[in-house]
Design an enzyme around this catalytic site. Structure first.
Site, PDB file in Angstrom:
ATOM      1  N   HIS A 120      33.455  34.976  35.946  1.00 56.03           N
ATOM      2  CA  HIS A 120      33.652  35.773  37.148  1.00 56.03           C
ATOM      3  C   HIS A 120      33.758  34.900  38.390  1.00 56.03           C
ATOM      4  O   HIS A 120      33.026  33.933  38.557  1.00 56.03           O
ATOM      5  CB  HIS A 120      32.459  36.739  37.298  1.00 56.03           C
ATOM      6  CG  HIS A 120      32.349  37.381  38.632  1.00 56.03           C
ATOM      7  ND1 HIS A 120      31.391  37.017  39.555  1.00 56.03           N
ATOM      8  CD2 HIS A 120      33.096  38.356  39.221  1.00 56.03           C
ATOM      9  CE1 HIS A 120      31.537  37.745  40.646  1.00 56.03           C
ATOM     10  NE2 HIS A 120      32.556  38.566  40.468  1.00 56.03           N
ATOM     11  N   GLU A 137      39.300  32.917  36.909  1.00 54.74           N
ATOM     12  CA  GLU A 137      39.586  33.812  38.024  1.00 54.74           C
ATOM     13  C   GLU A 137      39.771  32.974  39.283  1.00 54.74           C
ATOM     14  O   GLU A 137      39.168  31.908  39.424  1.00 54.74           O
ATOM     15  CB  GLU A 137      38.431  34.802  38.201  1.00 54.74           C
ATOM     16  CG  GLU A 137      38.681  35.865  39.257  1.00 54.74           C
ATOM     17  CD  GLU A 137      37.663  36.997  39.213  1.00 54.74           C
ATOM     18  OE1 GLU A 137      37.941  38.042  39.825  1.00 54.74           O
ATOM     19  OE2 GLU A 137      36.607  36.830  38.578  1.00 54.74           O
TER      20      GLU A 137
END
Length: 390
Positions: free
Chosen positions: A316, A336
């Site tokens: 994340h 990400e």
């Protein structure tokens, strides 16, 4: 080499922020009747920065974005005494010491995030002490460069979303993540709005680029069951956090129902939490965050667990602590990525607190083989826009 001191400071942003918008991103608070700014509790405009210094002058940096004042108190009162005077190379022992001593009230949430911050600083020390980047201590380079996906497509005006997607498509990105703005309480109109937004982004990026869809825990199991068949025609690479993190059985049911991969783990903690997700076949993509999950010591073990289950790990939020883990394992195919931007949700704040974060080029990130530790330094350019608490 021994740890001599632990310093935890809270950096609270007081500069310019992007005003909140309605239906900006579905989230767990949408289930309640009090509308307001439902994203308020999920904005991270304050961070705890940890600096650990050794007796030979090496300073390691760690960070945590969850409940920063509480995290600082945990570090100051409970964790610092456990690591001061210890050898940072005994990182597994130190991690277990912090974890086991806080089991009665810790285990997950902000307590584990605080442990993560200390662990990150310890790994930064280890890399600096041998003049190697952290990823070289974890297994080394497994990729020439790291593929990354553009992750700032929040729900807003559809034309503006399309223009944003086109801008970053033109910059070489071939994978994009967008947020839904509507959930169960918005009824059939919300369903239609969600589908319109996916259609709008697909019109721009086509089907040669990956599209990821995020719910941010803003749906429930019934709503997700009804949405999955409607979304299949858009061929998403995954549907992220459709239900609250504690509903592991709900994740498992959704994973069985559809060909759309279900992802999660941003709000899960420790090796034990991810073992449960994998044992129940609840997710097809794991998305821990290293500054929450237990630091690099815990994340490295989770990578091995996921590799054994053939489940990809795509951490994340980007950020250097995650990039080092992505670079060092075949279990992690991509990262990400958020560009530097005005402070909005708070992921952007990392750029304002630290220097050294790599900038994506043509949809890829690169780590420097010669930069020791995590490769971060404190950014002094914006200090006057923070309130800093010792």
């Amino acid at each position: 080499m021994k740890i001599q001191s632990v310093r935890a400071r809270v950096f609270e942003w007081k500069g310019k922020t992007v005003p909140p918008q309605a239906n900006f991103c579905s989230n767990a608070m949408d289930a309640l009747y009090d509308r307001g700014d439902s994203m308020k509790t999920f904005r991270f405009h304050g961070w705890t920065v940890v600096e650990i210094e050794t007796d030979d002058g090496i300073v390691g940096l760690g960070n945590v974005a969850l409940a920063p004042h509480i995290a600082k108190a945990i570090i100051d009162q409970y964790l610092a005494p456990l690591v001061v005077g210890q050898d940072p190379w005994d990182y597994e022992y130190l991690w277990q010491r912090m974890y086991r001593s806080t089991l009665a009230w810790g285990r997950k949430g902000v307590a584990m995030a605080a442990i993560s911050a200390v662990d990150l600083a310890i790994w930064d020390i280890l890399g600096k002490s041998v003049n190697k980047p952290v990823f070289k201590l974890l297994g080394g380079r497994t990729k020439e460069r790291i593929p990354c996906y553009y992750s700032k497509l929040y729900r807003g005006d559809l034309k503006a979303m399309q223009e944003e997607a086109q801008t970053f498509l033109d910059q070489g990105f071939t994978a994009f993540k967008m947020r839904f703005g509507y959930g169960p309480n918005h009824g059939t109109r919300g369903v239609a709005e969600n589908l319109k937004s996916v259609q709008a982004v697909r019109e721009v990026i086509g089907y040669e680029s990956d599209l990821m869809l995020e719910c941010y825990m803003g749906w429930d199991l019934d709503y997700a069951r009804r949405m999955l068949p409607k979304l299949e025609k858009f061929e998403p690479r995954w549907l992220e956090e459709p239900v609250i993190a504690d509903d592991v059985d709900g994740y498992a049911e959704l994973s069985r129902l559809s060909a759309i991969p279900i992802s999660g783990g941003e709000h899960e903690f420790t090796l034990h939490g991810f073992r449960q997700l994998l044992d129940k076949k609840a997710v097809s993509v794991v998305q821990y965050d290293t500054n929450r999950v237990g630091g690099i010591t815990a994340a490295h073990k989770i990578n091995a667990l996921c590799e054994a289950h053939s489940i990809p790990v795509i951490p994340h939020a980007g950020q250097m602590h995650n990039y080092h883990l992505t670079m060092s394992t075949l279990a992690s195919p991509m990262s990400e990525y958020f560009p530097q931007f005005d402070v909005e949700v708070g992921n952007e704040l990392f750029y304002y607190i630290f220097k050294g974060e790599p900038v994506a080029k043509d949809g890829f990130l690169q780590l420097d083989d010669t930069l020791p530790g995590l490769g971060l330094t404190l950014n002094t350019d914006y200090l006057d826009q923070f309130q800093i608490s010792e």
